[in-house]
Design an enzyme around this catalytic site. Structure first.
Site, PDB file in Angstrom:
ATOM      1  N   GLY A  46       0.837  -1.187   0.000  1.00 54.26           N
ATOM      2  CA  GLY A  46       0.000   0.000   0.000  1.00 54.26           C
ATOM      3  C   GLY A  46       0.873   1.238   0.000  1.00 54.26           C
ATOM      4  O   GLY A  46       2.003   1.211   0.489  1.00 54.26           O
ATOM      5  N   GLN A  51       3.369   9.846   0.862  1.00 59.80           N
ATOM      6  CA  GLN A  51       4.617   9.085   0.968  1.00 59.80           C
ATOM      7  C   GLN A  51       5.554   9.308  -0.211  1.00 59.80           C
ATOM      8  O   GLN A  51       6.716   8.894  -0.165  1.00 59.80           O
ATOM      9  CB  GLN A  51       4.316   7.588   1.117  1.00 59.80           C
ATOM     10  CG  GLN A  51       3.666   7.252   2.449  1.00 59.80           C
ATOM     11  CD  GLN A  51       3.453   5.777   2.592  1.00 59.80           C
ATOM     12  OE1 GLN A  51       2.498   5.239   2.044  1.00 59.80           O
ATOM     13  NE2 GLN A  51       4.348   5.104   3.294  1.00 59.80           N
ATOM     14  N   CYS A  93       5.550   0.154   7.702  1.00 61.35           N
ATOM     15  CA  CYS A  93       5.222   1.258   6.803  1.00 61.35           C
ATOM     16  C   CYS A  93       6.470   1.585   5.994  1.00 61.35           C
ATOM     17  O   CYS A  93       7.573   1.618   6.539  1.00 61.35           O
ATOM     18  CB  CYS A  93       4.797   2.471   7.634  1.00 61.35           C
ATOM     19  SG  CYS A  93       4.406   3.921   6.637  1.00 61.35           S
ATOM     20  N   LEU A  94       6.285   1.821   4.691  1.00 54.33           N
ATOM     21  CA  LEU A  94       7.435   2.138   3.834  1.00 54.33           C
ATOM     22  C   LEU A  94       8.149   3.406   4.289  1.00 54.33           C
ATOM     23  O   LEU A  94       9.329   3.585   4.000  1.00 54.33           O
ATOM     24  CB  LEU A  94       6.988   2.296   2.375  1.00 54.33           C
ATOM     25  CG  LEU A  94       6.476   1.022   1.685  1.00 54.33           C
ATOM     26  CD1 LEU A  94       5.965   1.357   0.294  1.00 54.33           C
ATOM     27  CD2 LEU A  94       7.553  -0.047   1.628  1.00 54.33           C
ATOM     28  N   HIS A 135      -4.816   1.697   7.323  1.00 53.11           N
ATOM     29  CA  HIS A 135      -3.457   2.260   7.335  1.00 53.11           C
ATOM     30  C   HIS A 135      -3.322   3.368   6.277  1.00 53.11           C
ATOM     31  O   HIS A 135      -2.798   4.447   6.569  1.00 53.11           O
ATOM     32  CB  HIS A 135      -2.450   1.127   7.071  1.00 53.11           C
ATOM     33  CG  HIS A 135      -1.012   1.541   7.079  1.00 53.11           C
ATOM     34  ND1 HIS A 135      -0.110   1.115   8.039  1.00 53.11           N
ATOM     35  CD2 HIS A 135      -0.296   2.331   6.238  1.00 53.11           C
ATOM     36  CE1 HIS A 135       1.075   1.649   7.785  1.00 53.11           C
ATOM     37  NE2 HIS A 135       1.000   2.381   6.697  1.00 53.11           N
ATOM     38  N   GLU A 136      -3.826   3.100   5.071  1.00 54.43           N
ATOM     39  CA  GLU A 136      -3.674   4.083   3.982  1.00 54.43           C
ATOM     40  C   GLU A 136      -4.585   5.293   4.182  1.00 54.43           C
ATOM     41  O   GLU A 136      -4.181   6.427   3.918  1.00 54.43           O
ATOM     42  CB  GLU A 136      -3.924   3.437   2.615  1.00 54.43           C
ATOM     43  CG  GLU A 136      -2.976   2.289   2.256  1.00 54.43           C
ATOM     44  CD  GLU A 136      -1.495   2.609   2.485  1.00 54.43           C
ATOM     45  OE1 GLU A 136      -1.079   3.777   2.341  1.00 54.43           O
ATOM     46  OE2 GLU A 136      -0.750   1.669   2.829  1.00 54.43           O
ATOM     47  N   HIS A 139      -3.006   7.589   6.585  1.00 53.65           N
ATOM     48  CA  HIS A 139      -1.935   8.397   5.982  1.00 53.65           C
ATOM     49  C   HIS A 139      -2.472   9.729   5.450  1.00 53.65           C
ATOM     50  O   HIS A 139      -1.823  10.761   5.555  1.00 53.65           O
ATOM     51  CB  HIS A 139      -1.296   7.665   4.805  1.00 53.65           C
ATOM     52  CG  HIS A 139      -0.067   6.876   5.161  1.00 53.65           C
ATOM     53  ND1 HIS A 139       1.052   7.456   5.722  1.00 53.65           N
ATOM     54  CD2 HIS A 139       0.232   5.560   5.030  1.00 53.65           C
ATOM     55  CE1 HIS A 139       1.980   6.522   5.913  1.00 53.65           C
ATOM     56  NE2 HIS A 139       1.511   5.363   5.507  1.00 53.65           N
TER      57      HIS A 139
HETATM   58 ZN   LIG Z   1       2.391   3.500   5.681  1.00 51.38          ZN
END
Ligand SMILES: [Zn+2]
Length: 171
Positions: A46, A51, A93-94, A135-136, A139
């Site tokens: 995701g 991000q 998380c990236l 989660h997304e 963000h």
């Molecule tokens: Zn994330």
């Protein structure tokens, strides 16, 4: 085009992203495509636009990590319309590479969103998909998963990130 993933510490990750008002434009389709490319390059499931440094309400999800193009999900201006149950599982998380912590989330969620063409839809996800949807969407509200862990663990991660920043090992 593959973009560099913005890491924890950059203000764009903790700001509320702006709603998309114009759909089906070449710019929007390109941005969505870039988001998928950037997510696959980073081996994520995701990715939210902040991000890659873009403060807009767009997220992409593919729990098959590119194995099945039919599983691509594009969420524009997503809103959680219902949630139920609970699940606890490891989350990463990236934007916070190498860290993983257990997070308790709803087990089942329904999201309302628009696709890049401007078509509204609702989808319901359970388990990993519910986790990804939450989660997304978080963000886009400037919320990272570490908001949902204990303050003690959060401080520990913050301290480790600060050390990495000082050592020049945090982008
Ligand atoms: Zn994330």
């Amino acid at each position: 085009m593959v973009h560099t993933i913005v890491r924890y510490g950059q203000p764009v990750l903790e700001a509320k992203a702006q709603a998309i008002a114009e759909f089906d434009t070449p710019e929007l389709h390109q941005l969505v495509e870039d988001m998928f490319e950037s997510m696959y390059a980073a081996r994520g499931v995701g990715l939210a636009a902040p991000q890659i440094g873009v403060g807009k309400r767009i997220a992409v999800i593919d729990v098959t990590t590119g194995e099945d193009p039919a599983q691509r999900i594009v969420l524009i201006n997503p809103e959680i319309v219902s949630r139920g149950g609970a699940q606890t599982g490891e989350e990463g998380c990236l934007s916070l590479p190498t860290f993983r912590e257990p997070v308790t989330r709803a087990q089942k969620v329904t999201v309302k969103a628009w696709d890049a063409k401007g078509v509204a839809f609702e989808m319901t996800g359970e388990d990993l998909m519910a986790r990804a949807l939450l989660h997304e969407t978080d963000h886009l509200n400037g919320t990272l998963y570490i908001t949902h862990i204990s303050p003690l663990k959060r401080d520990l991660i913050r301290r480790k990130v600060r050390k990495l920043q000082k050592a020049g090992e945090w982008g």
